[in-house]
Design a protein around this motif. Structure first.
Motif, short mmCIF file in Angstrom:
data_model
loop_
_atom_site.label_atom_id
_atom_site.label_comp_id
_atom_site.label_asym_id
_atom_site.label_seq_id
_atom_site.Cartn_x
_atom_site.Cartn_y
_atom_site.Cartn_z
N UNK A 1 -58.41 -52.62 -35.17
CA UNK A 1 -58.91 -51.24 -35.10
C UNK A 1 -58.23 -50.43 -36.19
N UNK A 2 -59.01 -49.79 -37.04
CA UNK A 2 -58.48 -48.88 -38.05
C UNK A 2 -58.87 -47.47 -37.63
N UNK B 1 -53.59 -54.44 -34.32
CA UNK B 1 -54.08 -55.77 -34.00
C UNK B 1 -54.15 -55.91 -32.49
N UNK B 2 -55.35 -56.07 -31.96
CA UNK B 2 -55.57 -56.16 -30.51
C UNK B 2 -54.87 -55.03 -29.78
N UNK B 3 -54.97 -53.82 -30.32
CA UNK B 3 -54.45 -52.62 -29.68
C UNK B 3 -52.99 -52.32 -29.95
N UNK B 4 -52.28 -53.19 -30.65
CA UNK B 4 -50.86 -52.99 -30.94
C UNK B 4 -50.70 -52.61 -32.40
N UNK B 5 -49.88 -51.60 -32.67
CA UNK B 5 -49.67 -51.13 -34.04
C UNK B 5 -49.28 -52.31 -34.94
N UNK B 6 -50.07 -52.55 -35.98
CA UNK B 6 -49.86 -53.72 -36.83
C UNK B 6 -48.57 -53.65 -37.63
N UNK B 7 -48.17 -52.45 -38.06
CA UNK B 7 -46.94 -52.35 -38.84
C UNK B 7 -45.72 -52.64 -37.97
N UNK C 1 -55.36 -45.53 -53.79
CA UNK C 1 -56.54 -45.17 -53.02
C UNK C 1 -57.05 -46.29 -52.13
N UNK C 2 -57.60 -45.90 -51.00
CA UNK C 2 -58.25 -46.85 -50.09
C UNK C 2 -59.30 -46.08 -49.32
N UNK C 3 -60.51 -46.65 -49.24
CA UNK C 3 -61.62 -45.94 -48.63
C UNK C 3 -61.42 -45.68 -47.15
N UNK C 4 -60.50 -46.39 -46.50
CA UNK C 4 -60.30 -46.23 -45.06
C UNK C 4 -59.14 -45.31 -44.70
N UNK C 5 -58.35 -44.89 -45.70
CA UNK C 5 -57.19 -44.06 -45.40
C UNK C 5 -57.21 -42.80 -46.27
#
Length: 437
Positions: free
Chosen positions: A88-89, A96-102, A320-324
């Motif tokens: 999820x972004x 990842x599966x609801x847990x913060x990926x970082x 740059x990143x289109x999602x952030x």
């Protein structure tokens, strides 16, 4: 419910009915396909009040969607959307599966995060081991390539060799796919030559046993640079591997899902992902950022380098990143670790200088390609090292998406082309001789 339903209860039933457009969106098809379902008896319809158009029972439409697997819908922007429980972004973070990926990447190894993505369970101490036959076959195949071959060339060949060595590759059961994935990833790493050109082992299985106990990042490090590994640098590499495992439906992941939809085996799924990853706008983007940072360090600042990019109409890589809207959270996490490594300071400063200089032209922030470039430049790695890290890491994500796709209806991703050529009938063209004749 049929077209012959009485008019007396039409108002009650209409409250639970959908228009043709709503039905098409719910099924993820065109309106013409909705009427095709009606003609085949798969869906019933009622004439809409006033005699204009048709209405459809919502429960019946949902039942058809479950039977056919047509669960994708078109967004208002005309883009395909897929239901996935992997990544999820949201805002300027991803999970990842609801847990913060970082947080996962900071606290757990790449192998542990891969297991979390595949199974929804966190297996502490997970390690992947390359089978002797697969690794030997992959190394022989990679060794036969021309010396100038790139790392992604080698990885693609290694995947094919590993597939040929696995007689059970067509078993798409969950356990078989997971077993193959746990073997394939270390095989890909072990098939790459070391930065010095040797295999760092006396036999075809070389250091496979020792490296299995020390983690994938430690196995990969000598394939990226001839410099000795230190724990701080290995932590950055392992964190990068964990952060890059998946990022929703990136182009390579979409290709992997299309392959899985056709019931291609997991090795072929990974091959499809690697084919797309090699593009300069995807996995190879970190190499462009590497070259730019190296040039900025050589020229003593970012200004002349950024100026050259803008003057020639090129985008500044690593930004740059289109999602952030802000800084890529993957870059933020890696920059924090790189700041603890003294030898990374010049490259890190150059990256910040590039971002600050380019911000005068456009409000863009550093992305993960820039962070990979800082790692590769400061560690004496080749420009393509970031692409290698990306490919190895993302293999686990492609497998995760394949596992999801194997649960869906086969061949569900079949778009219809919009023909723009000349209309038939046309006469046969005049035959001409081939230029080679």
């Amino acid at each position: 419910m049929t077209d012959q339903a009485g008019a007396g209860d039409s108002s009650e039933r209409t409250a639970h009915r959908l228009t043709t457009r709503e039905t098409a969106e719910r099924l993820g098809v065109k309106p013409e396909t909705v009427y095709a379902y009606v003609s085949r008896g798969q869906l019933s319809s009622n004439r809409a009040p006033g005699g204009r158009g048709s209405t459809f029972d919502a429960a019946e439409v949902d039942a058809l969607a479950r039977r056919t697997g047509r669960r994708e819908m078109t967004s208002p922007g005309g883009e395909f959307t897929f239901r996935t429980g992997i990544t999820l972004i949201e805002g300027d973070r991803y999970c990842f599966r609801g847990v913060d990926a970082t947080e996962l990447a900071r606290r757990h190894t790449y192998e542990e995060i891969a297991e979390w993505l595949w199974t929804g369970e966190l297996h502490t101490g997970a390690h992947f081991t390359a089978p002797y036959e697969a690794l030997a076959a992959a190394r022989r195949a990679v060794g036969a390539l021309p010396a100038h071959s790139g790392s992604t060339d080698r990885l693609r060949v290694a995947v094919v060799a590993a597939a040929a060595a696995d007689p059970l590759r067509f078993d798409l059961s969950r356990e078989a796919v997971l077993g193959g994935a746990r073997s394939l990833i270390p095989t890909l790493v072990g098939a790459l030559p070391t930065a010095g050109g040797s295999r760092d082992g006396s036999g075809p299985d070389g250091d496979a046993g020792a490296s299995a106990a020390s983690g994938l990042a430690r196995q990969l490090w000598p394939r990226l640079t001839a410099r000795p590994a230190d724990e701080a640098s290995l932590e950055v590499l392992d964190t990068a591997l964990g952060l890059l495992i998946d990022h929703d439906l990136a182009a390579s992941t979409l290709a992997a899902r299309v392959a899985a939809s056709a019931r291609a085996h997991p090795y072929a799924v990974v091959s499809a992902g690697l084919g797309v990853l090699e593009g300069p706008l995807h996995g190879a983007a970190s190499g462009l950022a590497h070259r730019m940072l190296a040039e900025a360090l050589e020229r003593g600042g970012a200004a002349p380098v950024v100026t050259d990019h803008l003057r020639t109409g090129r985008r500044v890589p690593g930004l740059g990143h289109r999602l952030y809207t802000g800084e890529d959270p993957r870059a933020t996490a890696l920059f924090a670790l790189l700041a603890e490594i003294p030898r990374a300071a010049p490259a890190l400063a150059a990256a910040r200088d590039v971002a600050t200089t380019a911000a005068r032209h456009a409000p863009l922030h550093a992305n993960v390609d820039m962070a990979l470039a800082v790692l590769s430049v400061s560690s004496g790695m080749a420009p393509e090292a970031g692409e290698t890290v990306f490919a190895i890491s993302r293999t686990a994500g492609w497998i995760a998406h394949a596992l999801e796709e194997y649960e869906e209806r086969p061949l569900r991703m079949r778009p219809v082309g919009e023909y723009t050529g000349p209309r038939p009938p046309r006469p046969l063209p005049d035959a001409t001789e081939s230029p080679s004749q």
